[in-house]
Write a protein that holds these residues in place. Structure first.
Motif, mmCIF file in Angstrom:
data_model
loop_
_atom_site.group_PDB
_atom_site.id
_atom_site.type_symbol
_atom_site.label_atom_id
_atom_site.label_comp_id
_atom_site.label_asym_id
_atom_site.label_seq_id
_atom_site.Cartn_x
_atom_site.Cartn_y
_atom_site.Cartn_z
ATOM 1 N N GLN A 237 7.609 20.085 51.353
ATOM 2 C CA GLN A 237 8.064 21.307 51.009
ATOM 3 C C GLN A 237 9.404 21.146 50.146
ATOM 4 O OE1 GLN A 237 6.213 23.996 50.560
ATOM 5 N NE2 GLN A 237 7.696 25.547 49.624
ATOM 6 N N VAL A 238 9.397 21.632 48.915
ATOM 7 C CA VAL A 238 10.691 21.412 48.038
ATOM 8 C C VAL A 238 11.584 22.358 48.531
ATOM 9 C CG1 VAL A 238 11.672 21.375 45.859
ATOM 10 C CG2 VAL A 238 9.564 20.269 46.136
ATOM 11 N N GLN A 239 12.729 22.166 48.642
ATOM 12 C CA GLN A 239 14.120 23.037 49.310
ATOM 13 C C GLN A 239 15.060 23.191 48.044
ATOM 14 O OE1 GLN A 239 15.107 22.272 53.369
ATOM 15 N NE2 GLN A 239 13.294 23.558 54.047
ATOM 16 N N LEU A 240 15.571 24.408 47.785
ATOM 17 C CA LEU A 240 16.615 24.697 47.096
ATOM 18 C C LEU A 240 17.657 25.370 47.740
ATOM 19 C CD1 LEU A 240 13.863 24.408 45.194
ATOM 20 C CD2 LEU A 240 15.152 25.386 43.522
ATOM 21 N N VAL A 241 18.916 24.853 47.374
ATOM 22 C CA VAL A 241 20.131 25.620 48.163
ATOM 23 C C VAL A 241 21.179 25.697 47.426
ATOM 24 C CG1 VAL A 241 21.756 25.480 50.237
ATOM 25 C CG2 VAL A 241 19.551 24.427 50.517
ATOM 26 N N GLU A 242 21.314 27.046 46.802
ATOM 27 C CA GLU A 242 22.406 27.396 46.034
ATOM 28 C C GLU A 242 23.924 27.591 46.749
ATOM 29 O OE1 GLU A 242 18.807 29.947 44.328
ATOM 30 O OE2 GLU A 242 19.675 29.577 46.563
ATOM 31 N N SER A 243 24.839 27.301 45.894
ATOM 32 C CA SER A 243 26.212 27.595 46.342
ATOM 33 C C SER A 243 27.069 28.027 45.256
ATOM 34 C CB SER A 243 26.414 26.509 47.171
ATOM 35 O OG SER A 243 26.857 25.386 46.554
ATOM 36 N N GLY A 244 28.251 28.421 45.688
ATOM 37 C CA GLY A 244 29.149 28.633 44.712
ATOM 38 C C GLY A 244 29.718 30.136 44.083
ATOM 39 N N GLY A 245 28.624 31.065 44.876
ATOM 40 C CA GLY A 245 28.868 32.489 44.426
ATOM 41 C C GLY A 245 29.872 33.132 44.961
ATOM 42 N N GLY A 246 30.520 34.262 44.820
ATOM 43 C CA GLY A 246 31.543 34.742 45.329
ATOM 44 C C GLY A 246 32.213 36.131 44.544
ATOM 45 N N LEU A 247 33.236 36.653 44.823
ATOM 46 C CA LEU A 247 33.781 37.637 44.211
ATOM 47 C C LEU A 247 34.976 37.022 43.385
ATOM 48 C CD1 LEU A 247 34.600 40.811 43.746
ATOM 49 C CD2 LEU A 247 35.994 40.416 45.648
ATOM 50 N N VAL A 248 34.851 37.775 41.938
ATOM 51 C CA VAL A 248 35.718 37.137 40.884
ATOM 52 C C VAL A 248 36.208 38.187 40.112
ATOM 53 C CG1 VAL A 248 34.045 36.376 39.180
ATOM 54 C CG2 VAL A 248 36.254 35.222 39.128
ATOM 55 N N GLN A 249 37.357 38.343 39.370
ATOM 56 C CA GLN A 249 37.856 39.255 38.726
ATOM 57 C C GLN A 249 37.050 39.141 37.084
ATOM 58 O OE1 GLN A 249 42.191 39.395 38.581
ATOM 59 N NE2 GLN A 249 42.136 40.758 40.338
ATOM 60 N N GLY B 99 37.081 35.870 34.830
ATOM 61 C CA GLY B 99 37.424 34.759 35.684
ATOM 62 C C GLY B 99 36.213 33.851 35.375
ATOM 63 N N SER B 100 36.090 32.783 36.334
ATOM 64 C CA SER B 100 34.892 31.890 35.978
ATOM 65 C C SER B 100 34.528 31.564 37.576
ATOM 66 C CB SER B 100 35.634 30.435 35.386
ATOM 67 O OG SER B 100 36.024 30.734 34.333
ATOM 68 N N LEU B 101 33.211 31.050 37.743
ATOM 69 C CA LEU B 101 32.748 30.500 38.691
ATOM 70 C C LEU B 101 31.795 29.367 38.171
ATOM 71 C CD1 LEU B 101 31.498 33.472 40.801
ATOM 72 C CD2 LEU B 101 33.312 31.846 41.559
ATOM 73 N N ARG B 102 31.566 28.330 39.170
ATOM 74 C CA ARG B 102 30.385 27.265 39.111
ATOM 75 C C ARG B 102 29.429 27.539 40.114
ATOM 76 N NH1 ARG B 102 30.549 20.747 38.271
ATOM 77 N NH2 ARG B 102 31.049 20.692 40.655
ATOM 78 N N ASN C 133 20.620 15.279 42.495
ATOM 79 C CA ASN C 133 19.506 16.048 42.595
ATOM 80 C C ASN C 133 20.185 17.670 42.394
ATOM 81 O OD1 ASN C 133 17.748 14.393 43.297
ATOM 82 N ND2 ASN C 133 16.736 15.126 44.944
ATOM 83 N N THR C 134 21.015 17.632 41.510
ATOM 84 C CA THR C 134 21.608 19.068 41.482
ATOM 85 C C THR C 134 21.797 19.608 39.953
ATOM 86 O OG1 THR C 134 23.319 18.269 43.252
ATOM 87 C CG2 THR C 134 23.940 20.087 41.739
ATOM 88 N N VAL C 135 21.518 21.109 39.889
ATOM 89 C CA VAL C 135 21.820 21.840 38.593
ATOM 90 C C VAL C 135 22.897 22.676 38.889
ATOM 91 C CG1 VAL C 135 20.253 23.501 39.232
ATOM 92 C CG2 VAL C 135 20.747 22.843 36.973
ATOM 93 N N TYR C 136 23.759 22.925 37.878
ATOM 94 C CA TYR C 136 24.726 23.680 37.939
ATOM 95 C C TYR C 136 24.779 24.954 36.756
ATOM 96 C CZ TYR C 136 26.757 19.313 39.871
ATOM 97 O OH TYR C 136 26.974 18.316 40.511
ATOM 98 N N LEU C 137 25.590 25.881 37.069
ATOM 99 C CA LEU C 137 26.045 26.810 35.957
ATOM 100 C C LEU C 137 27.171 27.212 36.164
ATOM 101 C CD1 LEU C 137 24.273 28.706 34.140
ATOM 102 C CD2 LEU C 137 24.237 30.563 35.742
ATOM 103 N N GLN C 138 28.060 26.830 34.978
ATOM 104 C CA GLN C 138 29.238 27.148 34.839
ATOM 105 C C GLN C 138 29.356 28.428 34.074
ATOM 106 O OE1 GLN C 138 32.141 25.316 35.776
ATOM 107 N NE2 GLN C 138 33.089 27.116 35.030
ATOM 108 N N MET C 139 29.933 29.497 34.764
ATOM 109 C CA MET C 139 30.112 30.655 34.442
ATOM 110 C C MET C 139 31.538 31.044 33.936
ATOM 111 S SD MET C 139 27.589 32.886 37.003
ATOM 112 C CE MET C 139 28.518 32.480 38.249
#
Length: 115
Positions: free
Chosen positions: A1-13, A16-19, A76-82
Motif C-alpha cells: 500500500q502506498v503511503q503519503l505523509v505531508e508536513s510543513g503546515g502551520g499558522l502564518v501571517q 508570509g511563506s510556508l513550504r 520520493n518527495t513533492v514540495y509546495l512552496q507557498m
C-alpha cells in the motif's frame, strides 16, 4: 500500500511563506503525477497544483505567481512552496499521487493564514 505523509503546515501571517512536503513510500514515486489539493471549511476539495513524472507543472489561477510545486525523485518527495499567503489560502492541504487514474492520498496538513 502506498503511503503519503505531508508536513510543513502551520499558522502564518498574511504575506508570509510556508513550504509543504509530502513523502511517498515505495519505489514508484518517479512515475506518479503528483498533486496538491486543498479543502477549506464548507467547501469542496480543489486542485492547487500538479507536477508530472516529466516535471511539467500546472497551478490553479488563484495561486499562480505565488505557489510553486516541485519534486525530488531521489527523496520520493513533492514540495509546495507557498509565498505571499492570503487568508483565503487557509485550508487543509492534501498530497495526491496518481498513476493511470489510480490515486493515493495523504492525511492532510492544516495551513492557517491569519494575523
Amino acid at each position: 500500500q502506498v503511503q503519503l505523509v505531508e508536513s510543513g503546515g502551520g499558522l502564518v501571517q498574511p504575506g508570509g511563506s510556508l513550504r509543504l512536503s509530502c513523502v511517498v513510500s515505495g519505489s514508484m514515486f518517479s512515475i506518479y503525477t503528483m498533486g496538491w489539493y486543498r479543502q477549506a471549511p464548507g467547501k469542496q476539495r480543489e486542485l492547487v497544483a500538479t507536477i508530472t513524472s516529466g516535471g511539467s507543472t500546472k497551478c490553479a489561477d488563484s495561486v499562480k505567481g505565488r505557489f510553486t510545486i516541485s519534486r525530488d525523485n531521489a527523496k520520493n518527495t513533492v514540495y509546495l512552496q507557498m509565498n505571499s499567503l492570503k487568508p483565503e489560502d487557509t485550508a487543509v492541504y492534501y498530497c495526491n499521487a496518481d498513476y493511470r487514474s489510480i490515486g493515493y492520498w495523504g492525511q492532510g496538513t492544516q495551513v492557517t493564514v491569519s494575523s
